[in-house]
Design a protein around this motif. Structure first.
Motif, PDB file in Angstrom:
ATOM      1  N   PRO A  53      -7.588  10.380  -2.335  1.00 39.85           N
ATOM      2  CA  PRO A  53      -7.267  10.478  -3.764  1.00 39.85           C
ATOM      3  C   PRO A  53      -7.499   9.168  -4.522  1.00 39.85           C
ATOM      4  CG  PRO A  53      -5.560  11.513  -2.478  1.00 39.85           C
ATOM      5  CD  PRO A  53      -6.477  10.826  -1.513  1.00 39.85           C
ATOM      6  N   THR A  54      -7.247   8.051  -3.879  1.00 40.80           N
ATOM      7  CA  THR A  54      -7.468   6.758  -4.523  1.00 40.80           C
ATOM      8  C   THR A  54      -8.947   6.564  -4.802  1.00 40.80           C
ATOM      9  OG1 THR A  54      -5.554   5.849  -3.402  1.00 40.80           O
ATOM     10  CG2 THR A  54      -7.132   4.270  -4.294  1.00 40.80           C
ATOM     11  N   VAL A  55      -9.768   6.914  -3.830  1.00 39.43           N
ATOM     12  CA  VAL A  55     -11.211   6.791  -4.008  1.00 39.43           C
ATOM     13  C   VAL A  55     -11.671   7.726  -5.115  1.00 39.43           C
ATOM     14  CG1 VAL A  55     -13.447   7.108  -2.877  1.00 39.43           C
ATOM     15  CG2 VAL A  55     -11.560   6.073  -1.625  1.00 39.43           C
ATOM     16  N   ALA A 107       7.620   6.321   8.770  1.00 43.13           N
ATOM     17  CA  ALA A 107       6.942   5.032   8.885  1.00 43.13           C
ATOM     18  C   ALA A 107       5.464   5.169   8.510  1.00 43.13           C
ATOM     19  CB  ALA A 107       7.081   4.472  10.293  1.00 43.13           C
ATOM     20  N   MET A 108       4.843   6.234   8.984  1.00 49.65           N
ATOM     21  CA  MET A 108       3.429   6.446   8.686  1.00 49.65           C
ATOM     22  C   MET A 108       3.221   6.706   7.195  1.00 49.65           C
ATOM     23  SD  MET A 108       0.934   9.179  10.406  1.00 49.65           S
ATOM     24  CE  MET A 108      -0.660   9.518   9.722  1.00 49.65           C
ATOM     25  N   LYS A 109       4.057   7.546   6.609  1.00 49.95           N
ATOM     26  CA  LYS A 109       3.931   7.849   5.180  1.00 49.95           C
ATOM     27  C   LYS A 109       4.150   6.595   4.333  1.00 49.95           C
ATOM     28  CE  LYS A 109       4.968  12.745   5.426  1.00 49.95           C
ATOM     29  NZ  LYS A 109       5.850  13.847   5.057  1.00 49.95           N
ATOM     30  N   ASP A 110       5.124   5.781   4.731  1.00 48.09           N
ATOM     31  CA  ASP A 110       5.377   4.534   4.003  1.00 48.09           C
ATOM     32  C   ASP A 110       4.185   3.589   4.097  1.00 48.09           C
ATOM     33  OD1 ASP A 110       7.859   5.511   3.324  1.00 48.09           O
ATOM     34  OD2 ASP A 110       8.959   4.298   4.797  1.00 48.09           O
ATOM     35  N   GLU A 111       3.607   3.500   5.288  1.00 45.66           N
ATOM     36  CA  GLU A 111       2.447   2.624   5.475  1.00 45.66           C
ATOM     37  C   GLU A 111       1.242   3.124   4.677  1.00 45.66           C
ATOM     38  OE1 GLU A 111      -0.297   0.842   9.106  1.00 45.66           O
ATOM     39  OE2 GLU A 111       1.666   1.702   9.568  1.00 45.66           O
ATOM     40  N   LEU A 112       1.048   4.434   4.680  1.00 46.09           N
ATOM     41  CA  LEU A 112      -0.055   5.011   3.900  1.00 46.09           C
ATOM     42  C   LEU A 112       0.142   4.757   2.404  1.00 46.09           C
ATOM     43  CD1 LEU A 112      -0.568   8.397   5.761  1.00 46.09           C
ATOM     44  CD2 LEU A 112      -2.177   6.496   5.657  1.00 46.09           C
ATOM     45  N   GLN A 113       1.393   4.904   1.932  1.00 45.28           N
ATOM     46  CA  GLN A 113       1.678   4.667   0.514  1.00 45.28           C
ATOM     47  C   GLN A 113       1.434   3.209   0.156  1.00 45.28           C
ATOM     48  OE1 GLN A 113       2.355   7.020  -1.857  1.00 45.28           O
ATOM     49  NE2 GLN A 113       2.001   5.299  -3.235  1.00 45.28           N
ATOM     50  N   ALA A 114       1.840   2.299   1.024  1.00 48.16           N
ATOM     51  CA  ALA A 114       1.612   0.876   0.775  1.00 48.16           C
ATOM     52  C   ALA A 114       0.116   0.582   0.717  1.00 48.16           C
ATOM     53  CB  ALA A 114       2.282   0.034   1.854  1.00 48.16           C
ATOM     54  N   ARG A 147      -2.265   2.743  -0.133  1.00 51.43           N
ATOM     55  CA  ARG A 147      -2.775   3.323  -1.389  1.00 51.43           C
ATOM     56  C   ARG A 147      -2.435   2.428  -2.575  1.00 51.43           C
ATOM     57  NH1 ARG A 147      -1.357   8.404   0.932  1.00 51.43           N
ATOM     58  NH2 ARG A 147       0.727   8.224   0.099  1.00 51.43           N
ATOM     59  N   ASP A 148      -1.199   1.929  -2.599  1.00 48.66           N
ATOM     60  CA  ASP A 148      -0.776   1.054  -3.696  1.00 48.66           C
ATOM     61  C   ASP A 148      -1.616  -0.214  -3.736  1.00 48.66           C
ATOM     62  OD1 ASP A 148       1.146   2.921  -4.338  1.00 48.66           O
ATOM     63  OD2 ASP A 148       2.799   1.807  -3.399  1.00 48.66           O
ATOM     64  N   LYS A 149      -1.882  -0.788  -2.579  1.00 41.76           N
ATOM     65  CA  LYS A 149      -2.695  -1.997  -2.495  1.00 41.76           C
ATOM     66  C   LYS A 149      -4.117  -1.729  -3.012  1.00 41.76           C
ATOM     67  CE  LYS A 149      -4.475  -5.342   0.835  1.00 41.76           C
ATOM     68  NZ  LYS A 149      -4.570  -5.697   2.268  1.00 41.76           N
ATOM     69  N   VAL A 173      -8.343  -1.948  -7.204  1.00 46.70           N
ATOM     70  CA  VAL A 173      -9.286  -1.248  -8.087  1.00 46.70           C
ATOM     71  C   VAL A 173      -8.970  -1.582  -9.537  1.00 46.70           C
ATOM     72  CG1 VAL A 173      -9.959   1.037  -8.957  1.00 46.70           C
ATOM     73  CG2 VAL A 173      -9.794   0.635  -6.496  1.00 46.70           C
ATOM     74  N   ARG A 174      -7.697  -1.525  -9.908  1.00 47.49           N
ATOM     75  CA  ARG A 174      -7.295  -1.806 -11.286  1.00 47.49           C
ATOM     76  C   ARG A 174      -7.693  -3.212 -11.712  1.00 47.49           C
ATOM     77  NH1 ARG A 174      -3.550  -3.532 -14.808  1.00 47.49           N
ATOM     78  NH2 ARG A 174      -2.920  -2.104 -16.449  1.00 47.49           N
ATOM     79  N   ASN A 175      -7.562  -4.181 -10.787  1.00 48.12           N
ATOM     80  CA  ASN A 175      -7.917  -5.568 -11.103  1.00 48.12           C
ATOM     81  C   ASN A 175      -9.410  -5.760 -11.347  1.00 48.12           C
ATOM     82  OD1 ASN A 175      -5.265  -6.403 -10.985  1.00 48.12           O
ATOM     83  ND2 ASN A 175      -5.393  -6.986  -8.836  1.00 48.12           N
ATOM     84  N   LEU A 176     -10.224  -4.845 -10.851  1.00 48.50           N
ATOM     85  CA  LEU A 176     -11.673  -4.925 -11.069  1.00 48.50           C
ATOM     86  C   LEU A 176     -12.097  -4.368 -12.426  1.00 48.50           C
ATOM     87  CD1 LEU A 176     -12.935  -3.774  -7.558  1.00 48.50           C
ATOM     88  CD2 LEU A 176     -13.000  -6.087  -8.496  1.00 48.50           C
ATOM     89  N   LEU A 177     -11.198  -3.649 -13.069  1.00 50.64           N
ATOM     90  CA  LEU A 177     -11.537  -2.953 -14.313  1.00 50.64           C
ATOM     91  C   LEU A 177     -11.333  -3.829 -15.539  1.00 50.64           C
ATOM     92  CD1 LEU A 177      -9.800   0.452 -13.510  1.00 50.64           C
ATOM     93  CD2 LEU A 177     -12.209  -0.145 -13.178  1.00 50.64           C
TER      94      LEU A 177
END
Length: 138
Positions: free
Chosen positions: A15-17, A81-88, A90-92, A97-101
């Motif tokens: 989804p991030t991509v 733990a896996m969901k938290d790591e995946l969310q982190a 995605r947030d990163k 991506v936002r910083n490139l815009l």
């Protein structure tokens, strides 16, 4: 087990991509065409590209369902733990991506993120309702 976790992490990052893609999805013709696209050298017609895109989307959905089945088999602590790591992760990626815009692109990106969050909340609400309805039927 590791392969499943890696595959799930890739599926969760999609989804991030997708948020970084141009409106209307990827372009497969014109000056922005990527030369390394998987089917570029096949000289596909527009209809063929659409059909292949549909098949690839179906495959992605099937992979997501398989990942969810195996994730459900993990202990609750590992799932969290896996969901938290995946969310982190995605947030990163979202932050990077936002910083490139450019500023106007950042505003649109933020709007799209809010829309995505609203749709996700609506979907979770629907899933909860569906599960509740299923338990009442039994």
């Amino acid at each position: 087990m590791r392969k499943t976790l890696i595959a799930l992490m890739f599926a969760a990052a999609l989804p991030t991509v997708a948020m970084a893609m141009p409106e209307g999805g990827p372009r497969h013709d014109g000056p922005h065409h990527r030369g390394d696209a998987p089917f570029h050298q096949l000289d596909l017609s527009r209809d063929q590209r659409q059909q292949i895109g549909k098949l690839m989307g179906e495959q992605m959905q099937q992979r997501r369902e398989i990942n969810e089945r195996y994730l459900a088999k993990l202990p609750a602590a590992d799932q969290k733990a896996m969901k938290d790591e995946l969310q982190a992760s995605r947030d990163k990626t979202d932050t990077a991506v936002r910083n490139l815009l450019k500023p106007e692109q950042q505003k649109k990106f933020d709007e799209l993120q809010k829309e995505r969050a609203a749709k996700k909340a609506e979907w979770q609400e629907f899933q909860a309702w569906k599960a509740e309805k299923g338990t009442k039927a039994q």
